[in-house]
Design a protein around this motif. Structure first.
Motif, PDB file in Angstrom:
ATOM      1  N   PRO A  34      -5.159   2.092 -17.746  1.00  0.00           N
ATOM      2  CA  PRO A  34      -4.648   0.783 -17.337  1.00  0.00           C
ATOM      3  C   PRO A  34      -3.733   0.869 -16.101  1.00  0.00           C
ATOM      4  O   PRO A  34      -3.783  -0.004 -15.237  1.00  0.00           O
ATOM      5  N   THR A  35      -2.923   1.920 -16.029  1.00  0.00           N
ATOM      6  CA  THR A  35      -2.029   2.071 -14.872  1.00  0.00           C
ATOM      7  C   THR A  35      -2.831   2.268 -13.598  1.00  0.00           C
ATOM      8  O   THR A  35      -2.577   1.625 -12.573  1.00  0.00           O
ATOM      9  N   LEU A  36      -3.817   3.166 -13.653  1.00  0.00           N
ATOM     10  CA  LEU A  36      -4.644   3.417 -12.476  1.00  0.00           C
ATOM     11  C   LEU A  36      -5.404   2.162 -12.068  1.00  0.00           C
ATOM     12  O   LEU A  36      -5.448   1.803 -10.882  1.00  0.00           O
ATOM     13  N   SER A  37      -6.001   1.483 -13.033  1.00  0.00           N
ATOM     14  CA  SER A  37      -6.771   0.266 -12.733  1.00  0.00           C
ATOM     15  C   SER A  37      -5.881  -0.816 -12.129  1.00  0.00           C
ATOM     16  O   SER A  37      -6.279  -1.507 -11.182  1.00  0.00           O
ATOM     17  N   MET A  38      -4.679  -0.961 -12.655  1.00  0.00           N
ATOM     18  CA  MET A  38      -3.761  -1.979 -12.159  1.00  0.00           C
ATOM     19  C   MET A  38      -3.341  -1.689 -10.713  1.00  0.00           C
ATOM     20  O   MET A  38      -3.300  -2.598  -9.873  1.00  0.00           O
ATOM     21  N   GLU A  63      -6.494  -3.796  -3.928  1.00  0.00           N
ATOM     22  CA  GLU A  63      -7.604  -4.689  -3.580  1.00  0.00           C
ATOM     23  C   GLU A  63      -7.086  -6.093  -3.259  1.00  0.00           C
ATOM     24  O   GLU A  63      -7.556  -6.737  -2.308  1.00  0.00           O
ATOM     25  N   ASP A  64      -6.124  -6.575  -4.050  1.00  0.00           N
ATOM     26  CA  ASP A  64      -5.546  -7.899  -3.797  1.00  0.00           C
ATOM     27  C   ASP A  64      -4.831  -7.929  -2.448  1.00  0.00           C
ATOM     28  O   ASP A  64      -4.924  -8.920  -1.706  1.00  0.00           O
ATOM     29  N   GLU A  65      -4.123  -6.841  -2.130  1.00  0.00           N
ATOM     30  CA  GLU A  65      -3.402  -6.784  -0.860  1.00  0.00           C
ATOM     31  C   GLU A  65      -4.356  -6.779   0.325  1.00  0.00           C
ATOM     32  O   GLU A  65      -4.119  -7.433   1.350  1.00  0.00           O
ATOM     33  N   LEU A  66      -5.473  -6.042   0.166  1.00  0.00           N
ATOM     34  CA  LEU A  66      -6.446  -5.942   1.260  1.00  0.00           C
ATOM     35  C   LEU A  66      -7.384  -7.147   1.302  1.00  0.00           C
ATOM     36  O   LEU A  66      -8.014  -7.410   2.331  1.00  0.00           O
ATOM     37  N   GLY A  67      -7.526  -7.819   0.171  1.00  0.00           N
ATOM     38  CA  GLY A  67      -8.420  -8.971   0.114  1.00  0.00           C
ATOM     39  C   GLY A  67      -9.882  -8.608  -0.010  1.00  0.00           C
ATOM     40  O   GLY A  67     -10.756  -9.399   0.343  1.00  0.00           O
ATOM     41  N   ILE A  68     -10.176  -7.393  -0.507  1.00  0.00           N
ATOM     42  CA  ILE A  68     -11.568  -6.943  -0.687  1.00  0.00           C
ATOM     43  C   ILE A  68     -11.686  -6.179  -2.001  1.00  0.00           C
ATOM     44  O   ILE A  68     -10.691  -5.737  -2.567  1.00  0.00           O
ATOM     45  N   MET A  80       0.847  -1.190   0.000  1.00  0.00           N
ATOM     46  CA  MET A  80       0.000   0.000   0.000  1.00  0.00           C
ATOM     47  C   MET A  80       0.887   1.247   0.000  1.00  0.00           C
ATOM     48  O   MET A  80       1.863   1.315   0.747  1.00  0.00           O
ATOM     49  N   ASN A  81       0.551   2.234  -0.853  1.00  0.00           N
ATOM     50  CA  ASN A  81       1.317   3.462  -0.865  1.00  0.00           C
ATOM     51  C   ASN A  81       0.398   4.659  -1.086  1.00  0.00           C
ATOM     52  O   ASN A  81      -0.793   4.515  -1.389  1.00  0.00           O
ATOM     53  N   ILE A  82       0.984   5.854  -0.923  1.00  0.00           N
ATOM     54  CA  ILE A  82       0.217   7.096  -1.031  1.00  0.00           C
ATOM     55  C   ILE A  82      -0.436   7.221  -2.399  1.00  0.00           C
ATOM     56  O   ILE A  82      -1.592   7.656  -2.525  1.00  0.00           O
ATOM     57  N   GLN A  83       0.286   6.820  -3.441  1.00  0.00           N
ATOM     58  CA  GLN A  83      -0.239   6.940  -4.795  1.00  0.00           C
ATOM     59  C   GLN A  83      -1.520   6.132  -4.977  1.00  0.00           C
ATOM     60  O   GLN A  83      -2.490   6.599  -5.587  1.00  0.00           O
TER      61      GLN A  83
END
Length: 308
Positions: free
Chosen positions: A30-34, A40-45, A1-4
């Protein structure tokens, strides 16, 4: 997770559209969506329901977004602390001003202050009171100039000056023949008022004890004091204008001004910030410039005036 990543999810929440959010953030979609997908993957939600148009945060996403807003605001304070320690004027300062204040106050000081302090990057936003208060609490703006003291616990206000209301009366109106306006003289069907959401309207309705003003249908769709003034000048009805507006009028226009009888309705113009506000150097310059730009008699409440 980062500020960006946090900035990206706030942008999507604001625009409810990935492409528009990417444009705002100056990255490709695509960059923003990725980056959001990685978060989301890191948080699991899932933070957003992409099946809806416009996209909306999920229930869990709303909580994450609110916390992200707090984190980004606190992070922005780090630069503010450094700038304040160095008493530098660098960095963007976002100032919201009510639409019933901005056209009459800003021309009195803004050009001079930008010439005197070219390093200052002041961004002016015209906003009504409710969205202004929300933007302050969310950290979206640095300060605001409004027409009443804030009631929100995390905000604080300092009075800049006091401003009377005046009537602006068409020549064919009965009130035009009178030197002073009394509330009993005001007829609802000939009255031009701003639409709901403007504290200028609310203050006058309270003072004139007009709880249910029946507005002309056209007047409700119009939303500008300047528009109402042009309607009056064309010979149609009555409106109200703030004191600073009277100094911009021609001699012919000044003939349409009618002051109120005592007690004269008056509003307090207030500088509002969050209580954890840091950028006092810039604020001090702006406040001093504003107070110097208005007539001295407006800096204190007079005995014949009544706050509304």
């Amino acid at each position: 997770m980062n500020i960006q990543q946090l900035e990206y999810i706030l942008a999507v929440d604001t625009y409810r559209h990935f492409a528009k959010a990417a444009e705002h953030c100056r990255v490709t979609q695509p960059t923003l969506s990725m980056m959001i997908q990685k978060l989301e993957d890191e948080l699991g939600i899932k933070l957003f329901d992409r099946n809806l148009q416009p996209v909306r945060p999920t229930p869990a996403g709303r909580k994450v977004i609110e916390q992200a807003r707090n984190v980004l605001y606190q992070a922005s304070l780090i630069k503010d602390i450094v700038n304040e320690e160095e008493q530098t004027l660098k960095g963007t300062f976002r100032l919201a001003v009510l639409p019933t204040i901005a056209p009459y106050l800003l021309p009195r000081f803004f050009q001079q202050i930008t010439e005197k302090h070219p390093d200052m990057d002041i961004r002016i936003l015209e906003m009504k009171t409710a969205p202004t208060m929300a933007a302050l609490q969310n950290g979206e703006i640095d300060a605001a100039i409004i027409a009443n003291q804030p009631v929100e616990a995390q905000l604080q206000g300092d009075i800049l000056y006091y401003e009377e209301f005046f009537g602006y009366v068409a020549k064919n109106e009965p009130i035009f023949k009178k030197e002073l306006i009394r509330t009993s003289d005001i007829s609802d069907e000939r009255l031009w008022l701003l639409d709901e959401g403007h504290c200028f309207r609310d203050q006058l309705m309270r003072f004139c004890q007009m709880e249910k003003v029946k507005l002309h249908q056209a007047s409700y769709r119009l939303g500008s004091l300047e528009t109402f003034m042009r309607m009056v000048e064309s010979g149609n009805g009555i409106t109200f204008i703030p004191q600073l507006a009277t100094y911009q009028l021609s001699n012919e226009q000044k003939e349409l001004i009618r002051p109120f009888a005592i007690p004269k309705p008056t509003r307090e113009i207030v500088w509002v910030t969050r209580k954890d506000f840091i950028r006092h150097t810039i604020a001090g310059i702006l406040i001093e410039s504003i107070k110097k730009s208005v007539p001295k008699e407006m800096l204190s409440l007079q005995a014949f005036q009544k706050l509304v």
